[in-house]
Write a protein that holds these residues in place. Structure first.
Motif, PDB file in Angstrom:
ATOM      1  N   ASP A  95      38.306  63.774  60.708  1.00 25.24           N
ATOM      2  CA  ASP A  95      39.333  62.758  60.946  1.00 25.24           C
ATOM      3  C   ASP A  95      40.724  63.376  60.945  1.00 25.24           C
ATOM      4  O   ASP A  95      41.564  63.069  61.809  1.00 25.24           O
ATOM      5  N   GLU A  98      41.263  65.604  64.102  1.00 32.31           N
ATOM      6  CA  GLU A  98      41.607  64.825  65.297  1.00 32.31           C
ATOM      7  C   GLU A  98      43.055  64.344  65.226  1.00 32.31           C
ATOM      8  O   GLU A  98      43.767  64.333  66.245  1.00 32.31           O
ATOM      9  N   ASP A  99      43.508  63.952  64.051  1.00 29.49           N
ATOM     10  CA  ASP A  99      44.923  63.583  63.907  1.00 29.49           C
ATOM     11  C   ASP A  99      45.820  64.738  64.327  1.00 29.49           C
ATOM     12  O   ASP A  99      46.834  64.544  65.013  1.00 29.49           O
ATOM     13  N   ARG A 104      49.175  62.692  65.429  1.00 21.58           N
ATOM     14  CA  ARG A 104      49.366  61.375  64.826  1.00 21.58           C
ATOM     15  C   ARG A 104      49.238  61.471  63.305  1.00 21.58           C
ATOM     16  O   ARG A 104      48.887  62.513  62.764  1.00 21.58           O
ATOM     17  N   GLU A 105      49.562  60.370  62.650  1.00 23.51           N
ATOM     18  CA  GLU A 105      49.512  60.278  61.188  1.00 23.51           C
ATOM     19  C   GLU A 105      50.359  61.385  60.550  1.00 23.51           C
ATOM     20  O   GLU A 105      51.557  61.405  60.720  1.00 23.51           O
ATOM     21  N   HIS A 232      40.307  54.242  63.705  1.00 24.58           N
ATOM     22  CA  HIS A 232      40.534  55.691  63.734  1.00 24.58           C
ATOM     23  C   HIS A 232      39.547  56.457  64.598  1.00 24.58           C
ATOM     24  O   HIS A 232      39.656  57.691  64.685  1.00 24.58           O
TER      25      HIS A 232
END
Length: 322
Positions: A95, A98-99, A104-105, A232
């Motif tokens: 997770d 991939e961010d 992102r995040e 997500h």
């Protein structure tokens, strides 16, 4: 099928002939040793154990590589180190990876990250004292919760679960305390937190030790998988903590997240190929350090979602598995 999956299959199908040709004859007694810094995790954690096991396996292979494990806060920290060039390799949860790739995040822009393999699955653990009042995630409202170290993948998934449960804000949010695994275990034992989140292999030795000292309840989390996937992406899956681990009387459904072995995109293809040869030759030894009963197979290893495979990894899989 996502564009990333299509690109991966097309690249493997083509075989990256030029890359494979370039690798021919790259190894040999005269090849200089290439040192690769591997961002792992905190001392005593599974990433750190995997990293040291991999370094030993590489050293024993007689090849032209040296892997140097570097202790870190884990996934987020590792990906930042890859991006800024202070690490060449890293371990990270899917997770967070991939961010990083999507910017992102925790990542303000896309990071320079490629995947070498999906190596095993983390199981999300949420445990509380068995004799305490908390019997569900909702029972954490207003309570102190050890949610993982700052910069760790455990903290990311814990925060997402708490948001999905409506406990990250509002009148009675859970009070997240960003503690590493060893600190979290001490805090739960001492009663200064009411719950502990952890994401790792099964069994995690520190939690097995705690379960031998303190009766524990493991709370089910599989009911949140759908919400996490909607918000997500499909990096989250439903998995089960099996009966008997940690003294469990029956299985407990929870959230699974893959772990990736990653590299900067400028690590030479020849080094990637040599490293993957060791990983697949020694996967039983490597996974024994972090999770029981897992296998590493090519179709599993190339499933890295939005994180593109390094060209050297594509060439390796093509040359070995067709």
């Amino acid at each position: 099928m996502s564009s990333a999956q299509w690109s991966r299959r097309r690249a493997i199908g083509a075989g990256l002939g030029a890359a494979a040709f370039a690798l021919t004859g790259c190894s040999g007694d005269s090849a200089p040793v290439r040192r690769l810094r591997l961002a792992t995790g905190p001392q005593g954690g599974p990433y750190n154990a995997f990293g040291h096991a991999l370094a030993q396996a590489v050293a024993g292979s007689g090849g032209p590589l040296e892997v140097v494990p570097v202790s870190t806060a884990a996934s987020v920290d590792n990906l930042r180190k890859l991006d800024d060039g202070s690490a060449d390799l890293a371990l990270a949860m899917a997770d967070v990876a991939e961010d990083a790739v999507l910017g992102r995040e925790s990542f303000p822009r896309p990071a320079k990250v490629t995947a070498l393999a999906r190596v095993y699955v983390n199981y999300t653990h949420l445990l509380v004292p068995a004799d305490g009042p908390v019997r569900s995630v909702g029972g954490l409202a207003g309570r102190p919760v050890a949610s993982g170290a700052a910069g760790s993948g455990a903290q990311v998934v814990a925060g997402r679960v708490l948001r999905a449960a409506g406990l990250s804000d509002g009148p009675t949010p859970a009070h997240e305390r960003q503690l590493g695994l060893a600190e979290s275990v001490r805090a739960l034992r001492a009663g200064t937190v009411d719950a502990l989140f952890w994401s790792g292999g099964v069994p995690t030795p520190a939690l097995s030790g705690l379960a031998n000292e303190l009766p524990l309840r493991f709370l089910p989390l599989d009911g949140y998988v759908g919400t996490l996937r909607e918000r997500h992406g499909p990096v989250y899956t439903a998995v089960t903590l099996p009966a008997s681990v940690y003294g469990l009387a029956e299985p407990v459904g929870t959230i699974g997240v893959g772990n990736y072995l990653l590299a900067r995109d400028d690590v030479p293809a020849s080094a990637v190929r040599a490293l993957l040869q060791v990983v697949f030759d020694r996967w039983r030894d490597l996974l024994r350090e972090v999770t029981a009963g897992a296998r590493l197979e090519p179709r599993f290893a190339i499933s890295t979602g939005e994180v593109p495979l390094h060209p050297g990894a594509v060439a390796y899989y093509r040359s070995v598995y067709g």
